[in-house]
Write a protein that holds these residues in place. Structure first.
Motif, short mmCIF file in Angstrom:
data_model
loop_
_atom_site.label_atom_id
_atom_site.label_comp_id
_atom_site.label_asym_id
_atom_site.label_seq_id
_atom_site.Cartn_x
_atom_site.Cartn_y
_atom_site.Cartn_z
N THR A 144 -7.00 -1.29 -2.98
CA THR A 144 -6.74 -1.10 -1.48
C THR A 144 -7.08 -2.69 -1.03
N ILE A 145 -6.00 -3.14 -0.28
CA ILE A 145 -6.23 -4.36 0.26
C ILE A 145 -5.93 -4.37 1.86
N GLY A 146 -6.52 -4.85 2.68
CA GLY A 146 -6.25 -4.84 4.08
C GLY A 146 -5.72 -6.20 4.62
N LEU A 194 6.96 -7.99 1.66
CA LEU A 194 6.82 -8.48 0.18
C LEU A 194 5.60 -7.98 -0.71
N LEU A 195 4.49 -8.05 0.08
CA LEU A 195 3.18 -7.51 -0.69
C LEU A 195 3.17 -5.70 -0.87
N THR A 196 3.61 -5.42 0.00
CA THR A 196 3.65 -3.93 -0.03
C THR A 196 4.36 -3.56 -0.97
N ALA A 197 5.60 -4.11 -1.22
CA ALA A 197 6.61 -3.65 -2.41
C ALA A 197 6.13 -4.17 -3.88
N GLY A 238 -1.28 -1.69 -5.90
CA GLY A 238 -2.33 -0.61 -5.15
C GLY A 238 -1.84 -0.58 -3.95
N HIS A 239 -2.73 -0.01 -2.91
CA HIS A 239 -1.97 0.22 -1.58
C HIS A 239 -2.41 -0.98 -0.58
N VAL A 240 -1.68 -1.31 -0.02
CA VAL A 240 -1.64 -2.19 1.34
C VAL A 240 -1.90 -1.82 2.51
#
Length: 461
Positions: free
Chosen positions: A232-234, A379-382, A386-388
């Motif tokens: 998971t990244i924030g 773009l990062l979410t796609a 993992g989870h953004v």
């Protein structure tokens, strides 16, 4: 391919193998075969199979992971304080040269920094990927718990803020990009920065104008986030970390014999009341909804030199965290420093004390560029495996990455490190750990930063 072309191709294939007899494909045969293909594809997806390019990304990360693991074990075992990262400098510099990096830049003000540039030879942005290298002293010369693996070999010094993790991830990212250069454009600056925990890290890099010298247009970094799950990244736009400030308040008055406190100002006890009132100030004197602020007292010292004498002065030290410059007035309101000094003056007058206030600003607030965030977030979410988390989030911790953010557009992300009971203890605590799986997750994030940063897109899946 149309149905007719498909049938013709199958017939040709049949005719090219004489020993085998095949029936002519009817419409029913075609639909049956097409249904089989769809079912098989669905089964592969449900089983977790991925397209060839996604496997290629995972293979690249897997190939670079030993670099991160070895670096993490070495750096964690051999922690060094800020401005003294000699072993880390030598280790990282040697590894980069062995990987084939040849363009290195030195910082006169930060000589333990390791800065190297990789030119892909293709048009694109020039970006910087940054990681820190320094460790921290433990309180009262403690040692890292024996249960940790790896474990610091230096008594009283420990990597308990994750800088060894960040440097290891960046080193592995450099190795990956060096061997998979076709997926990147422009130039990538790998910035291994010293002294994040003390003055003279990012601020010295900025003072030496390293980013301008190298033509850096964007800069990216990550930081370990205790309690956040691995993978998971924030990432959030705008101000995400507060600026840090440090104060010293000296309160002076009349000392006296401890048997006759009425003959003096009872400075020690009166100073306790001032300290308490100062701690209440953010909640009672300031609109903290509009002007968030944390004031913490970290030292209270008064000593007359004898147990039967009341001291004539007390020194109070602490830190103030806020998202604004404490010394500047806000719209229609005094500066935060003025409000605090005014409160101190009033309390001092009540108890007959003479205050001396000193404020030392340190790192400014850290801010993520909103435009850069808006481009990267979808773009990062796609693309990230993992989870953004992209919801608005900010904290009162501070980071010297903030010195870079006024110079070039910047993004700073939180990296989840918690899994199986590891990675839950707070930074700067003796119990700080990370789960090893955070290394591969961090490499993947840095790859995405690099690809997006240099090309404005993410296509390597």
């Amino acid at each position: 391919m149309t149905k007719a072309k498909f049938i013709r191709s199958m017939t040709c294939w049949r005719d090219s193998i004489p020993p085998i007899k095949m029936m002519h494909l009817t419409t029913f045969d075609f639909e049956l075969f097409a249904g089989f293909v769809k079912t098989a594809a669905l089964a592969l997806l449900l089983a977790g199979a991925a397209p060839a390019e996604a496997q290629d990304v995972r293979a690249a990360i897997s190939g670079a992971l030993p670099v991160a693991r070895d670096a993490y074990a070495y750096l964690h075992t051999n922690p060094e304080l800020g401005k003294k990262e000699l072993l880390a400098h030598t280790y990282i510099d040697a590894k980069l040269r062995k990987l084939g990096f040849t363009q290195f830049v030195t910082s006169a003000s930060a000589p333990t920094a390791v800065i190297t540039v990789f030119d892909t030879g293709r048009p694109g942005h020039t970006i910087a990927l940054r990681a820190e290298m320094d460790a921290r002293p433990l309180a009262d010369n403690q040692s890292e718990p024996a249960s940790h693996s790896p474990r610091s070999a230096i008594p009283g010094v420990m990597h308990n803020c994750g800088h060894d993790v960040h440097a290891s991830i960046l080193l592995a990212t450099a190795a990956l990009i060096r061997t998979n250069a076709d997926h990147f454009k422009g130039k990538i600056v790998f910035l291994f920065q010293p002294a994040e925990e003390v003055a003279g890290g990012a601020d010295d890099i900025v003072k030496d104008r390293i980013l301008e010298q190298l033509g850096v247009e964007r800069i990216f970094a990550l930081h370990s986030a205790p309690g956040m799950p691995v993978r998971t990244i924030g990432l959030t736009p705008g101000a995400i970390l507060a600026g840090s400030n440090y104060f010293t308040l000296t309160l002076s008055g009349r000392g006296s014999h401890a048997a006759a406190p009425q003959d003096g100002d009872d400075v020690l006890l009166s100073a306790m009341r001032v300290a308490q009132g100062l701690s209440y100030a953010p909640a009672r004197e300031i609109d903290i909804a509009a002007r968030p602020m944390v004031l913490s007292i970290t030292k209270f010292a008064g000593d007359s030199g004898a147990t039967n004498v009341l001291p004539s002065s007390v020194e109070i030290k602490g830190t103030i965290r806020a998202f604004e410059d404490l010394t500047k007035d806000a719209a229609g309101a005094p500066s935060l420093e003025k409000l605090l000094v005014d409160r101190i003056g009033k309390m001092g007058a009540v108890y007959g004390l003479h205050p001396k206030w000193e404020l030392r600003p340190a790192s400014p607030p850290t801010s993520n560029d909103p435009a850069l965030f808006a481009k990267l977030a979808p773009l990062l979410t796609a693309s990230y495996s993992g989870h953004v988390e992209t919801g608005q989030s900010r904290g009162m911790f501070s980071e010297d990455f903030a010195y870079y953010t006024p110079i070039v557009p910047a993004l700073y992300a939180s990296l989840g490190i918690a899994k199986d009971g590891l990675g839950t203890a707070g930074v700067h605590s003796m119990d700080f750990t990370i789960h090893p799986d955070a290394l591969s997750a961090g490499i993947e994030l840095m790859i995405r930063f690099a690809e997006f940063g240099t090309s404005d897109t993410i296509t390597w899946r």
